[in-house]
Design a protein around this motif. Structure first.
Motif, PDB file in Angstrom:
ATOM      1  N   GLY A 175       0.780  -1.232   0.000  1.00 17.20           N
ATOM      2  CA  GLY A 175       0.000   0.000   0.000  1.00 17.20           C
ATOM      3  C   GLY A 175       0.815   1.288   0.000  1.00 17.20           C
ATOM      4  O   GLY A 175       0.281   2.373   0.213  1.00 17.20           O
ATOM      5  N   THR A 176       2.119   1.214  -0.272  1.00 16.38           N
ATOM      6  CA  THR A 176       2.950   2.427  -0.242  1.00 16.38           C
ATOM      7  C   THR A 176       2.957   3.173  -1.575  1.00 16.38           C
ATOM      8  O   THR A 176       3.511   4.261  -1.676  1.00 16.38           O
ATOM      9  N   GLY A 177       2.383   2.562  -2.630  1.00 19.81           N
ATOM     10  CA  GLY A 177       2.321   3.270  -3.907  1.00 19.81           C
ATOM     11  C   GLY A 177       3.240   2.686  -4.974  1.00 19.81           C
ATOM     12  O   GLY A 177       3.628   3.380  -5.909  1.00 19.81           O
ATOM     13  N   LYS A 178       3.538   1.412  -4.867  1.00 22.12           N
ATOM     14  CA  LYS A 178       4.471   0.802  -5.837  1.00 22.12           C
ATOM     15  C   LYS A 178       3.891   0.806  -7.248  1.00 22.12           C
ATOM     16  O   LYS A 178       4.587   1.113  -8.222  1.00 22.12           O
ATOM     17  N   GLU A 179       2.605   0.499  -7.342  1.00 22.13           N
ATOM     18  CA  GLU A 179       1.996   0.487  -8.666  1.00 22.13           C
ATOM     19  C   GLU A 179       1.922   1.905  -9.243  1.00 22.13           C
ATOM     20  O   GLU A 179       2.189   2.128 -10.426  1.00 22.13           O
ATOM     21  N   LEU A 180       1.585   2.833  -8.375  1.00 18.14           N
ATOM     22  CA  LEU A 180       1.545   4.239  -8.789  1.00 18.14           C
ATOM     23  C   LEU A 180       2.918   4.662  -9.326  1.00 18.14           C
ATOM     24  O   LEU A 180       3.025   5.373 -10.338  1.00 18.14           O
ATOM     25  N   ALA A 181       3.976   4.216  -8.673  1.00 17.86           N
ATOM     26  CA  ALA A 181       5.340   4.556  -9.088  1.00 17.86           C
ATOM     27  C   ALA A 181       5.650   3.933 -10.450  1.00 17.86           C
ATOM     28  O   ALA A 181       6.250   4.576 -11.318  1.00 17.86           O
ATOM     29  N   ALA A 182       5.226   2.688 -10.638  1.00 13.53           N
ATOM     30  CA  ALA A 182       5.482   2.013 -11.916  1.00 13.53           C
ATOM     31  C   ALA A 182       4.798   2.765 -13.055  1.00 13.53           C
ATOM     32  O   ALA A 182       5.374   2.978 -14.123  1.00 13.53           O
ATOM     33  N   GLU A 183       3.574   3.197 -12.810  1.00 14.06           N
ATOM     34  CA  GLU A 183       2.841   3.952 -13.835  1.00 14.06           C
ATOM     35  C   GLU A 183       3.529   5.280 -14.130  1.00 14.06           C
ATOM     36  O   GLU A 183       3.596   5.723 -15.277  1.00 14.06           O
ATOM     37  N   ALA A 184       4.074   5.894 -13.072  1.00 13.63           N
ATOM     38  CA  ALA A 184       4.758   7.179 -13.258  1.00 13.63           C
ATOM     39  C   ALA A 184       6.001   6.997 -14.123  1.00 13.63           C
ATOM     40  O   ALA A 184       6.274   7.817 -15.000  1.00 13.63           O
ATOM     41  N   VAL A 185       6.743   5.923 -13.895  1.00 11.38           N
ATOM     42  CA  VAL A 185       7.941   5.672 -14.711  1.00 11.38           C
ATOM     43  C   VAL A 185       7.543   5.604 -16.185  1.00 11.38           C
ATOM     44  O   VAL A 185       8.174   6.206 -17.050  1.00 11.38           O
ATOM     45  N   HIS A 186       6.476   4.881 -16.465  1.00 10.58           N
ATOM     46  CA  HIS A 186       6.033   4.754 -17.856  1.00 10.58           C
ATOM     47  C   HIS A 186       5.610   6.109 -18.420  1.00 10.58           C
ATOM     48  O   HIS A 186       6.009   6.502 -19.513  1.00 10.58           O
TER      49      HIS A 186
END
Ligand code: ATP
Ligand code: MG
Length: 458
Positions: free
Chosen positions: A177-188
């Motif tokens: 729940g720390t935002g790992k998926e959000l971070a992955a999307e941001a990289v893209h």
């Protein structure tokens, strides 16, 4: 390649015929040209109106091009400066690189060579400026969907922005729940591949026997139920980003195939003997400690080193100070709008409660807590009593008991286990397999334990 945004280039060249030729090359590449015939003129012009880049002859009538380079570098550390040397003077070129030249061209050179060299130098200079601005830079209150300006998050934002430019694999770790998926999307989204596909594979959510086909696709008849050819994530992500979420849950045999894919860029769909090629950028995430998984023999070390190129650790919410409030407020505004409620903030006791809570489920838990309060209550301000927070801190971060009260404060392990499990199930919205994955136990163990408590409670 070789295409550059139009830039202002200062050409420093004393031989008139060469200056005419290079000016023509530069204009053909879309640049505007300012011409200086000697060192003194070059420095005067560079100071009066700093150009975007300099094309500098190293042999000048009134001095050495190197001294021009050095004095430009003193005030303009990021300017693109490409030096020109005569054929056979490699030593001078090396010296110029040491003095901070962006690149060098050996005379004579073709227009195309100049265009490419200069374009690359200009691009690198722009990137360096950007990174420096960020490093020195303004602290950000949020970035690419992330809310919060805590110091720990500034580092995250910087890595996201700089890593996105390259094709290097980003390896994201962090609690649930720390935002790992959000971070992955941001990289893209921040990468040059942003117009390509973003394909996410959740290695924990897909049954073992299906995951290889999910990643690499299959051909018709490869296994029962494979009624037609089907492309996998690796193919679907061609030209874009492949996000391998919960990477450490991938089983060892597939890890081997993934390693081969990373090394060669090619793979075989299940049931096929043909090699396919794709061009993907990898981003991985896990809420486990990947090195611990390597030590335990559950994760291939060679694969780990292949993927662990740019590490990005998302800090737990409890280490982000006031970000809790900023995120809660953003969530509140969104939830209130969605639910048609008039909540516009948090009462002082609610703010205190939000700051005191340890958030084992991190931002997702906060999101859920705020939404629950909004759905179940009405008012102007959210009060502490409306927030579904447990009074007791999580067992693993409880304050250390003193010897005197240890007997009353140390709880039986079984109780702690039960609380941890119920909490995990709650955070995962009742999703037992997901809760089990986060707890590092099998779903059947979780079902069994809960069934046993259910029986005991009757
Ligand atoms: N800093 C933040 N500001 C606002 N929203 C955030 C922030 N971090 C995460 N979120 C939101 O919190 C939720 C959880 O984030 P996300 O799914 O990216 O976490 P995760 O680390 O992948 O979790 P898990 O390990 O459980 O898969 C998402 O709805 C996401 O949009
Ligand atoms: Mg996730």
């Amino acid at each position: 390649m070789g295409e550059a945004a139009p830039s202002r280039i200062l050409l420093v060249e004393d031989t008139a015929s060469l200056a005419a030729v290079y000016s023509e090359y530069l204009r053909a590449a879309g640049h505007t040209v300012d011409h200086a015939r000697n060192a003194a003129e070059a420095l005067a012009r560079a100071e009066a109106a700093p150009p975007d880049g300099v094309l500098l002859d190293l042999r000048l009538p009134d001095g050495d091009g190197l001294s021009v380079l050095r004095s430009i570098r003193r005030t303009q550390p990021d300017m693109a400066v490409v030096v020109m040397t005569a054929h056979g003077s490699v030593a001078t070129a090396v010296e110029a690189m040491r003095a901070g030249a962006s690149d060098f061209l050996v005379k004579p050179f073709a227009a195309e060579r100049l265009a490419v060299t200069l374009a690359n130098a200009l691009e690198r200079a722009a990137l360096r400026r950007e990174v420096r601005d960020l490093t020195a830079g303004q602290r950000r209150g949020g970035f690419q969907g992330f809310v919060g300006g805590a110091p720990a998050m500034q580092a995250v934002y910087r890595v996201l922005e700089t890593a996105a430019q390259s094709k290097a694999t980003v390896f994201i770790t962090g609690e649930s729940g720390t935002g790992k998926e959000l971070a992955a999307e941001a990289v893209h989204r921040l990468s040059p591949r942003r117009d390509g596909p973003f394909i996410a594979i959740n290695c924990a959510a897909i049954p073992r026997e299906l995951i290889e086909s999910e990643v690499f696709g299959h051909v018709r008849g490869a296994f029962t139920g494979a009624v037609a050819d089907r492309i996998g994530a690796a193919q679907a992500a061609d030209g874009g980003t492949l996000f391998l979420d919960e990477l450490c849950e991938m089983d060892l045999s597939l890890q081997g195939k993934l390693l081969r894919f990373i090394q060669t860029g090619s793979f075989q769909p299940v049931g096929s003997t043909q090699l396919r090629r794709t061009d993907v950028r990898f981003v991985c995430a896990t809420n486990r400690d990947p090195l611990e998984e390597v030590r335990a023999g559950r994760f291939r070390e060679d694969l780990y080193y292949r993927l662990h190129v740019v590490p990005l650790r998302l800090p737990p919410l409890r280490d982000r100070g006031e970000d809790v409030i900023a995120i809660a407020e953003a969530m509140l505004a969104r939830s209130a709008a969605e639910e048609g409620k008039r909540f516009r903030g948090f009462a002082p006791d609610a703010r205190a409660a939000l700051l005191a809570h340890l958030w084992p489920g991190n931002v997702r838990e906060l999101e859920n807590a705020v939404r629950t309060a909004v759905v179940l209550h009405d008012g102007d301000l959210v009060e502490a009593a409306m927030l579904p927070l447990r009074a007791a801190p999580a067992a693993n971060v409880a304050p250390r008991p003193s010897a005197a009260d240890a007997a009353t404060r140390i709880r039986p392990l079984a109780d702690i286990e039960r609380e941890a499990i119920e909490r995990a199930v709650e955070i995962c919205d009742g999703n037992i397999p997901k809760a089990a994955a986060h707890l590092g136990i099998s779903p059947s163990t979780l079902y069994r334990k809960r069934a046993a408590w259910g029986a005991a409670a009757e």
